[in-house]
Motif scaffolding. Sequence first.
Motif, PDB file in Angstrom:
ATOM      1  N   SER A  20      47.211 -97.625  66.297  1.00  0.00           N
ATOM      2  CA  SER A  20      48.373 -96.612  67.682  1.00  0.00           C
ATOM      3  C   SER A  20      49.316 -97.518  67.470  1.00  0.00           C
ATOM      4  CB  SER A  20      48.119 -97.254  68.864  1.00  0.00           C
ATOM      5  OG  SER A  20      46.193 -96.829  69.192  1.00  0.00           O
ATOM      6  N   THR A  22      52.996 -97.533  69.683  1.00  0.00           N
ATOM      7  CA  THR A  22      53.753 -97.770  70.379  1.00  0.00           C
ATOM      8  C   THR A  22      54.722 -98.273  70.309  1.00  0.00           C
ATOM      9  OG1 THR A  22      53.140 -97.328  73.267  1.00  0.00           O
ATOM     10  CG2 THR A  22      52.870 -99.327  71.790  1.00  0.00           C
ATOM     11  N   SER A  29      59.673 -90.064  71.810  1.00  0.00           N
ATOM     12  CA  SER A  29      58.791 -88.578  71.409  1.00  0.00           C
ATOM     13  C   SER A  29      59.730 -87.706  70.908  1.00  0.00           C
ATOM     14  CB  SER A  29      58.594 -87.461  73.166  1.00  0.00           C
ATOM     15  OG  SER A  29      59.627 -87.462  73.634  1.00  0.00           O
ATOM     16  N   THR A  33      56.820 -89.215  63.422  1.00  0.00           N
ATOM     17  CA  THR A  33      56.739 -90.883  63.232  1.00  0.00           C
ATOM     18  C   THR A  33      55.600 -90.503  61.914  1.00  0.00           C
ATOM     19  OG1 THR A  33      56.471 -91.156  65.632  1.00  0.00           O
ATOM     20  CG2 THR A  33      55.392 -92.497  64.466  1.00  0.00           C
ATOM     21  N   TRP A  52      58.581 -85.193  65.400  1.00  0.00           N
ATOM     22  CA  TRP A  52      58.655 -84.285  67.041  1.00  0.00           C
ATOM     23  C   TRP A  52      58.028 -83.221  67.549  1.00  0.00           C
ATOM     24  CZ3 TRP A  52      60.613 -79.706  69.087  1.00  0.00           C
ATOM     25  CH2 TRP A  52      61.586 -79.289  67.765  1.00  0.00           C
ATOM     26  N   SER A  54      55.252 -82.017  67.235  1.00  0.00           N
ATOM     27  CA  SER A  54      53.619 -82.047  66.057  1.00  0.00           C
ATOM     28  C   SER A  54      53.242 -81.500  65.362  1.00  0.00           C
ATOM     29  CB  SER A  54      52.800 -81.090  67.916  1.00  0.00           C
ATOM     30  OG  SER A  54      53.307 -82.452  68.683  1.00  0.00           O
ATOM     31  N   SER A  69      48.299 -88.144  65.388  1.00  0.00           N
ATOM     32  CA  SER A  69      48.657 -87.171  66.230  1.00  0.00           C
ATOM     33  C   SER A  69      50.032 -87.614  67.574  1.00  0.00           C
ATOM     34  CB  SER A  69      46.891 -86.440  67.074  1.00  0.00           C
ATOM     35  OG  SER A  69      46.741 -87.703  67.532  1.00  0.00           O
ATOM     36  N   ARG A  70      49.763 -87.131  68.288  1.00  0.00           N
ATOM     37  CA  ARG A  70      50.435 -88.030  69.209  1.00  0.00           C
ATOM     38  C   ARG A  70      50.483 -87.344  70.794  1.00  0.00           C
ATOM     39  NH1 ARG A  70      56.693 -87.205  67.204  1.00  0.00           N
ATOM     40  NH2 ARG A  70      57.063 -88.749  68.505  1.00  0.00           N
ATOM     41  N   ASN A  72      52.543 -87.177  73.794  1.00  0.00           N
ATOM     42  CA  ASN A  72      54.354 -87.864  74.274  1.00  0.00           C
ATOM     43  C   ASN A  72      54.266 -88.351  75.684  1.00  0.00           C
ATOM     44  OD1 ASN A  72      55.464 -86.930  71.751  1.00  0.00           O
ATOM     45  ND2 ASN A  72      55.543 -84.775  72.214  1.00  0.00           N
ATOM     46  N   ASN A  75      53.402 -91.813  74.756  1.00  0.00           N
ATOM     47  CA  ASN A  75      54.454 -92.788  74.006  1.00  0.00           C
ATOM     48  C   ASN A  75      53.711 -92.978  73.157  1.00  0.00           C
ATOM     49  OD1 ASN A  75      56.990 -92.071  74.797  1.00  0.00           O
ATOM     50  ND2 ASN A  75      58.030 -94.411  75.050  1.00  0.00           N
ATOM     51  N   VAL A  77      51.225 -92.383  69.473  1.00  0.00           N
ATOM     52  CA  VAL A  77      51.247 -91.524  67.735  1.00  0.00           C
ATOM     53  C   VAL A  77      49.881 -92.894  67.328  1.00  0.00           C
ATOM     54  CG1 VAL A  77      51.366 -91.263  65.561  1.00  0.00           C
ATOM     55  CG2 VAL A  77      52.704 -90.857  66.897  1.00  0.00           C
ATOM     56  N   CYS A  94      53.357 -98.088  61.461  1.00  0.00           N
ATOM     57  CA  CYS A  94      53.846 -97.725  62.006  1.00  0.00           C
ATOM     58  C   CYS A  94      55.430 -97.095  61.448  1.00  0.00           C
ATOM     59  CB  CYS A  94      53.664 -96.488  62.908  1.00  0.00           C
ATOM     60  SG  CYS A  94      54.204 -98.506  64.442  1.00  0.00           S
TER      61      CYS A  94
END
Length: 123
Positions: A20, A22, A29, A33, A52, A54, A69-70, A72, A75, A77, A94
């Motif tokens: 993850s 964050t 968003s 990332t 942004w 996706s 994946s994200r 938003n 916050n 990814v 990240c």
Amino acid sequence: VQLQASGGGLVQAGGSLRLSCTSSERTFSRYSTAWFRQAPGKEREFVAAVKWDSSTLYEDFVKGRFTISRDNAKNLVYLQMNSLKPEDTAVYYCAVGRPITSALRPDTSYYYWGQGTLVTVSS
């Protein structure tokens, strides 16, 4: 922008982990990332990126095994890593930036970096 990467650990070959990333940045968003990794004695390499909007991009060596994946609203990814191999052992970072699609792979496209989380895959 401060990033926090987490989720690394020790897993056997064939296992799974979910990383993850964050940030408390309210515009998180709006950034693309990416996840990079660096194995001992090797250069840092691109793993995957989510823009942004996706849309995603993967390096060939993780296609079909990793999913980025994200969320938003949170916050966050994620990097879901399945069918892990010993050669996936590395520190995973990240990073965020606003590169154009053709520039998602270079690490120089990203402005901010997390501290890294260690993934160790045993054989």
